[in-house]
Design a protein around this motif. Structure first.
Motif, PDB file in Angstrom:
ATOM      1  N   VAL A   3      80.882  35.388  11.036  1.00  0.00           N
ATOM      2  CA  VAL A   3      81.477  36.260  10.035  1.00  0.00           C
ATOM      3  C   VAL A   3      80.371  36.930   9.217  1.00  0.00           C
ATOM      4  O   VAL A   3      79.455  36.275   8.758  1.00  0.00           O
ATOM      5  CB  VAL A   3      82.370  35.434   9.100  1.00  0.00           C
ATOM      6  N   ARG A   4      80.464  38.222   9.118  1.00  0.00           N
ATOM      7  CA  ARG A   4      79.437  38.964   8.373  1.00  0.00           C
ATOM      8  C   ARG A   4      79.945  39.296   6.984  1.00  0.00           C
ATOM      9  O   ARG A   4      80.962  39.949   6.819  1.00  0.00           O
ATOM     10  CB  ARG A   4      79.073  40.232   9.127  1.00  0.00           C
ATOM     11  N   ARG A   5      79.252  38.827   6.016  1.00  0.00           N
ATOM     12  CA  ARG A   5      79.640  39.057   4.622  1.00  0.00           C
ATOM     13  C   ARG A   5      78.494  39.722   3.873  1.00  0.00           C
ATOM     14  O   ARG A   5      77.358  39.686   4.323  1.00  0.00           O
ATOM     15  CB  ARG A   5      79.948  37.715   3.938  1.00  0.00           C
ATOM     16  N   LEU A   6      78.803  40.254   2.723  1.00  0.00           N
ATOM     17  CA  LEU A   6      77.753  40.817   1.873  1.00  0.00           C
ATOM     18  C   LEU A   6      76.864  39.687   1.374  1.00  0.00           C
ATOM     19  O   LEU A   6      77.285  38.531   1.299  1.00  0.00           O
ATOM     20  CB  LEU A   6      78.378  41.536   0.680  1.00  0.00           C
ATOM     21  N   LYS A  59      75.418  45.886  -1.518  1.00  0.00           N
ATOM     22  CA  LYS A  59      76.748  46.362  -1.909  1.00  0.00           C
ATOM     23  C   LYS A  59      76.648  47.723  -2.597  1.00  0.00           C
ATOM     24  O   LYS A  59      77.451  48.630  -2.347  1.00  0.00           O
ATOM     25  CB  LYS A  59      77.353  45.327  -2.861  1.00  0.00           C
ATOM     26  N   ILE A  62      76.477  50.537  -0.167  1.00  0.00           N
ATOM     27  CA  ILE A  62      77.774  50.800   0.479  1.00  0.00           C
ATOM     28  C   ILE A  62      78.635  51.649  -0.441  1.00  0.00           C
ATOM     29  O   ILE A  62      79.240  52.647  -0.034  1.00  0.00           O
ATOM     30  CB  ILE A  62      78.451  49.466   0.831  1.00  0.00           C
ATOM     31  N   GLU A  63      78.636  51.277  -1.715  1.00  0.00           N
ATOM     32  CA  GLU A  63      79.450  52.040  -2.664  1.00  0.00           C
ATOM     33  C   GLU A  63      78.877  53.436  -2.890  1.00  0.00           C
ATOM     34  O   GLU A  63      79.614  54.407  -3.060  1.00  0.00           O
ATOM     35  CB  GLU A  63      79.571  51.263  -3.986  1.00  0.00           C
ATOM     36  N   ALA A  72      86.863  55.534   0.692  1.00  0.00           N
ATOM     37  CA  ALA A  72      87.130  54.295  -0.034  1.00  0.00           C
ATOM     38  C   ALA A  72      86.050  53.285   0.345  1.00  0.00           C
ATOM     39  O   ALA A  72      85.605  53.250   1.493  1.00  0.00           O
ATOM     40  CB  ALA A  72      88.505  53.766   0.334  1.00  0.00           C
ATOM     41  N   SER A  73      85.658  52.475  -0.621  1.00  0.00           N
ATOM     42  CA  SER A  73      84.576  51.513  -0.369  1.00  0.00           C
ATOM     43  C   SER A  73      84.916  50.591   0.797  1.00  0.00           C
ATOM     44  O   SER A  73      84.051  50.237   1.589  1.00  0.00           O
ATOM     45  CB  SER A  73      84.322  50.669  -1.614  1.00  0.00           C
ATOM     46  N   ILE A  74      86.201  50.219   0.909  1.00  0.00           N
ATOM     47  CA  ILE A  74      86.579  49.279   1.971  1.00  0.00           C
ATOM     48  C   ILE A  74      86.326  49.890   3.343  1.00  0.00           C
ATOM     49  O   ILE A  74      85.960  49.192   4.286  1.00  0.00           O
ATOM     50  CB  ILE A  74      88.060  48.837   1.807  1.00  0.00           C
ATOM     51  N   ARG A  75      86.496  51.215   3.460  1.00  0.00           N
ATOM     52  CA  ARG A  75      86.282  51.860   4.754  1.00  0.00           C
ATOM     53  C   ARG A  75      84.812  51.770   5.163  1.00  0.00           C
ATOM     54  O   ARG A  75      84.481  51.601   6.322  1.00  0.00           O
ATOM     55  CB  ARG A  75      86.734  53.321   4.691  1.00  0.00           C
ATOM     56  N   LEU A  77      82.724  49.505   4.047  1.00  0.00           N
ATOM     57  CA  LEU A  77      82.447  48.086   4.289  1.00  0.00           C
ATOM     58  C   LEU A  77      82.889  47.689   5.699  1.00  0.00           C
ATOM     59  O   LEU A  77      82.211  46.915   6.387  1.00  0.00           O
ATOM     60  CB  LEU A  77      83.173  47.230   3.244  1.00  0.00           C
ATOM     61  N   GLU A  78      84.024  48.231   6.138  1.00  0.00           N
ATOM     62  CA  GLU A  78      84.493  47.955   7.499  1.00  0.00           C
ATOM     63  C   GLU A  78      83.416  48.326   8.517  1.00  0.00           C
ATOM     64  O   GLU A  78      83.144  47.571   9.438  1.00  0.00           O
ATOM     65  CB  GLU A  78      85.762  48.782   7.798  1.00  0.00           C
ATOM     66  N   THR A  81      80.281  46.069   8.273  1.00  0.00           N
ATOM     67  CA  THR A  81      80.458  44.714   8.801  1.00  0.00           C
ATOM     68  C   THR A  81      80.676  44.726  10.303  1.00  0.00           C
ATOM     69  O   THR A  81      80.558  43.697  10.957  1.00  0.00           O
ATOM     70  CB  THR A  81      81.658  43.997   8.150  1.00  0.00           C
ATOM     71  N   PHE A  82      81.015  45.883  10.862  1.00  0.00           N
ATOM     72  CA  PHE A  82      81.267  45.944  12.296  1.00  0.00           C
ATOM     73  C   PHE A  82      79.968  46.011  13.084  1.00  0.00           C
ATOM     74  O   PHE A  82      79.753  45.245  14.015  1.00  0.00           O
ATOM     75  CB  PHE A  82      82.150  47.143  12.632  1.00  0.00           C
TER      76      PHE A  82
END
Lengths: 235, 690
Positions: A3-6, A59, A62-63, A72-75, A77-78, A81-82
């Motif tokens: 799992v890849r996390r910040l 982070k 990314i922002e 959006a930040s989540i996009r 981040l997706e 992380t991929f």
């Protein structure tokens, strides 16, 4: 894969911004895409952000990229992380990506892994001097020269325990190192030397332009045959 | 149209249909997890595999293949689709086996148990053991807000929740990180979602990954009594199902109603139910020496009778609250009429809207489905996202489909779609009428312009002028785009009954002033502060503002505890049904009014003894209310006088109608869940302001 996390909050920088040079460069990248499709520039921008930030993406970066592209930040981040090429945690000055896929395995990648573990410690862990960290990755596409590692942007191939140790020593000492094959072969030639294209005349320039002579001779022959046929028809 | 043979039946479907839609039309059931009619096609669960002849020679995901993409047979015969062949069965069993590799076997402790798509489909396509000895994948649970509980190991990565929040709710907050074998659904940095529609992801989730946090471990689907009813949290009148166990409301779910809420409801509608159990008035009270004292019904009635005795009609007034049904408004009005009182108002928010201007002047005339035809929208003094969250999702849907141009006059707000901000002052309206500005041209060119007017713009003396201008801007041949957006469920019904002051009577704001009336009846009116002076009789369900001010409290039933008619903002009469009973001594509002009328002496007695008798009187006086689920198009003909009216607009900026979406009525204010949401939302606002 795991799992890849910040990276943890302690190592995250407070903020991130492109240098003036990178900012100008990113504008040229964004301009390549039609209006409303700026999000397409996300991977080059993240890549450049990673290059600027010691080869890992915080982070804040990314922002920053999300804001720059109106995403959006989540996009973002997706995406970060991929792709395993985006490092979400700090890496060493020399970031070793070690190929552990079948061809390299068969040619001794396990020994190289062992060297890494012994000298540098576990994966995803920066050595105390900040020089090295390593990561086992999937096939890097240099199977002919297995086993191999990628250190920062360069490939180091045909490794043995000795040559890899020497390579690490040289890097740690700041000495210049040889890129590519460490066994002395050129590119991905066969190990036992070249078996085709061995005719030296291919490389001394003597055959350059020969095709023109051959072509002219053939043309001449054809013309003669045609003239002969014509003469025969007249008879 | 294209011909296609499905399981041997030849049918004709539009060529752009997907195979799944075609199969459904042919009556063939196709299992699915990721596909949802109202969301974009993802095609990632592979459960909807079918066998196709005239397409790729492998099982095909029917949700993602269009009928027009299939080839005809060698002699021009239509393409063939099989949904029950051995190949299909094997393919689906394979998919199911893959899905179950990592899905935990925790159905006995899963809240979705009994209403789980995966459970149901595993009955059809699953096998009774597993071929995998490896460990199952474990995923950390995520925090995504106060309403949705996550158990992420159960997630099958259908991404319905991601698509819903992005497409329908309009907040891009959920995503799938680490795509691949480690894919996890999460919100960015596990922040709480900010949508008013986030509860819908619970219904969308085909497994138990996203479940209702407040409902956690409280009940099983099969032990609940289901009552189909109508929501009263806003004036949209969303179709809901109230699930009860014994006397207790356990949860509220949306029902399908294409014309109103499609299949969504707002979080306030869904999670209000804990407010039905707290702060309830379960016995009558009378204020004695400044303190409320529990008393019997007859004592309470006698106290009221004693205060009313000898009072003239002008000394008595009544205000109808936001949650009242049509029946109780009718009984309330009838009771006040027996005193000859004209002090009656249903507009406790101070709105100036007047049914005398014609029924079309206070309805969402185009209808909620009219939004699907609109080609330009002007919003005046409304924030649909807060005042009618489900309706806002429909506006967003239209905007996504056609790039609907939307402009708005009012305090700045994020509506989840692009909206031109025309400022907060109504004076802009004059410019638009005069054809000044870019948006005026857009509106003029529109064939189906929709002008949505909210109550924030109808509070001033210029209300009539605003409505008139809105009406003028929105009339086209065969189209009346004047759309008044109400926020109170009782409002349209009460306006239909003309529950407004007549013949010089006082309106709600005037009645609330000190010494304006001697006796003031509040029918669940909690959004108005009544000054000291009047003797206040509060009929309502919750110990809220109205009850705090009251001198006599008559405990009544909440909306899930009574049968009643509600008219939504488009004038649709809908009937809510009783799902449980009011607590303690509380009674249904109409029955309280009927019993009270008995005690007030001759001449005040109401003529009905049962709800059916009341309805008979109601329908005799207002026959339109008998037509359930009907919307009558109101042309502009009825509001000619209004349209001709011209007046100046106030220059001061419009204020938002209410600050807090989660705290708009007494039930919501009694709800701990709504309080938590409200705290979270205000946190978001604080962050945005920094």
């Amino acid at each position: 894969m795991a799992v890849r996390r910040l990276a943890p909050q302690e190592v995250q920088p407070a903020d991130f911004a492109f240098t003036a040079e990178n900012l100008a460069w990113s504008q040229t990248i964004i301009a390549k895409f039609p209006e409303g499709r700026q999000a397409s520039a996300v991977i080059p921008l993240l890549w450049r952000a990673q290059e600027q930030h010691d080869y890992w993406l915080p982070k804040a970066a990314i922002e920053y990229v999300a804001k720059m592209l109106g995403m959006a930040s989540i996009r973002v981040l997706e995406i970060a992380t991929f792709y395993s090429m985006f490092n979400l945690e700090p890496v060493g000055k020399y970031f070793i990506q070690l190929c552990g896929t079948s061809p390299c395995r068969l040619n001794g990648a396990e020994k190289i892994i062992k060297v890494c573990e012994e000298r540098l410690g576990p994966q995803k862990h920066v050595t105390k001097d900040g020089n090295f960290s390593w990561l086992e990755v999937e096939c890097l596409g240099a199977c002919c020269n297995a086993p191999m590692v990628q250190i920062n942007n360069d490939y180091y191939e045909d490794l043995t325990v000795e040559s890899f140790n020497a390579l690490l020593d040289d890097l740690a000492a700041g000495k210049p190192v040889k890129k590519g094959s460490q066994s002395g072969r050129v590119s991905s030639e066969p190990k036992t030397g070249a078996t085709t294209l061995t005719d030296e005349s291919l490389f001394d320039g003597s055959v350059v332009g020969q095709w023109k002579d051959r072509f002219a001779a053939e043309q001449k022959k054809l013309a003669e045959a045609a003239a002969a046929a014509e003469a025969k028809a007249k008879e | 149209m294209a011909k296609i043979i499905i399981d041997g039946n030849e049918i004709e479907v539009p060529a752009e249909y997907t195979l799944l839609q075609a199969c459904e039309q042919a009556g063939a059931e196709v299992p699915r997890f990721c596909y949802h009619e109202r969301l974009s096609v993802a095609g990632n669960c592979r459960m909807c595999l079918v066998e196709v002849k005239g397409g790729p020679p492998k099982p095909t995901a029917s949700c993602a293949m269009a009928v027009k993409d299939l080839r005809p047979g060698p002699n021009g015969e239509p393409p063939v689709v099989l949904t029950n062949s051995p190949m299909v069965k094997k393919a689906r069993e394979g998919v199911m086996e893959f899905l179950l590799i990592n899905h935990p076997l925790d159905c006995p402790i899963c809240d979705q148990g009994g209403e789980c798509d995966l459970q149901d489909q595993a009955m059809a396509f699953g096998i009774d053991n597993t071929r995998y000895a490896e460990n199952k994948r474990a995923v950390e649970d995520k925090y995504i807000g106060a309403l949705v509980k996550t158990t992420m190991t159960r997630c099958i990565q259908c991404t319905r929740c991601v698509r819903f929040t992005t497409e329908v709710a309009g907040v891009t907050e959920l995503g799938a990180i680490g795509r691949g074998e480690d894919m996890e659904i999460t919100s960015y940095l596990e922040q709480a979602m900010t949508s008013e529609l986030q509860g819908n992801v619970i219904d969308l989730c085909p497994v138990g990954a996203l479940t209702s946090k407040p409902y956690e471990f409280t009940a099983r689907a099969w032990e609940l009594t289901k009552t189909e009813s109508v929501d009263v949290m806003d004036a949209v009148g969303s179709a809901i199902r109230v699930d009860t166990r014994g006397r207790e409301v356990m949860r509220i779910l949306p029902r399908l109603n294409e014309d109103v809420n499609e299949e969504w409801i707002s979080d306030k509608s869904r999670f209000i139910w804990d407010g039905l159990k707290t702060q309830r008035l379960d016995r009558p009270y009378v204020r004695h020496q400044g303190k409320l004292k529990p008393v019997s019904w007859s004592e309470a009635f006698m106290t009221v009778a004693a205060h009313v005795k000898g009072k003239k009609g002008s000394q008595i007034g009544g205000i109808i609250g936001d949650l009242a049904s049509v029946e109780e408004a009718y009984a309330f009005k009838s009771l006040l009429e027996t005193f000859g009182s004209h002090n009656l108002d249903c507009r406790q928010d101070g709105s100036m809207i007047d049914p005398a201007w014609g029924r079309a002047s206070y309805l969402f005339n185009a209808g909620i489905t009219g939004i699907d035809h609109a080609d330009a929208v002007l919003i005046i003094g409304a924030n649909p996202r807060k005042e009618a969250a489900v309706l806002n999702a429909r506006l967003r849907k239209r905007w996504r489909q056609t790039g609907l141009p939307v402009a708005r006059i009012g305090a700045p707000a994020d509506l989840t779609y692009t909206c031109t901000d025309l400022g907060a002052s109504l004076s802009v309206l004059a410019d638009i009428e005069a054809g000044k500005g870019d948006f005026a041209a857009v509106l003029q060119a529109a064939k189906h312009p929709l002008v949505i007017v909210g109550h924030a713009a109808l509070k001033g003396s210029d209300a009539k002028a605003v409505l008139a201008a809105a009406a003028r801007l929105s009339q086209r041949e065969g189209w009346n785009g004047l759309a008044v957006l109400h926020h109170a469920a009782s409002r349209v019904g009460a306006l239909d009954l003309h529950c407004v002051p007549s013949q010089g009577g006082l309106d709600a704001r005037a009645m609330s002033k000190a010494n304006a009336v001697d006796v003031l009846f509040l029918l669940g009116a909690d959004e108005i502060d009544v000054d000291l002076g009047a003797f206040v009789v509060y009929i309502g369900s919750h110990g809220d503002r109205g009850a705090h001010r009251a001198d006599v409290i008559l405990p009544a039933a909440a909306y899930t505890e009574k049968s009643g008619l509600y008219v939504n903002t488009e004038g649709r009469v809908q009937r809510g049904y009783r799902a449980s009973f009011p607590p303690g001594d509380a009674r249904e509002d109409w029955a309280i009014l009927r019993a009270l009328s008995e005690q007030l002496g001759t001449g005040h007695q109401l003529p009905f003894n049962s709800l059916n008798e009341l309805r008979a009187f109601l329908f005799k006086d207002y026959p339109a209310l008998a037509e359930l689920d009907q919307v009558h198009a109101h042309s502009a003909a009825g509001i000619d006088a209004l349209i001709a009216h011209k007046g100046a607009f106030a220059a001061q900026p419009l204020e938002p109608l209410f600050a807090d979406f989660y705290m708009t009525n007494p039930i919501a204010r009694a709800s701990a869940i709504m309080a938590e949401c409200s705290a979270l939302a205000s946190g978001h606002v604080a962050m945005a302001a920094e």
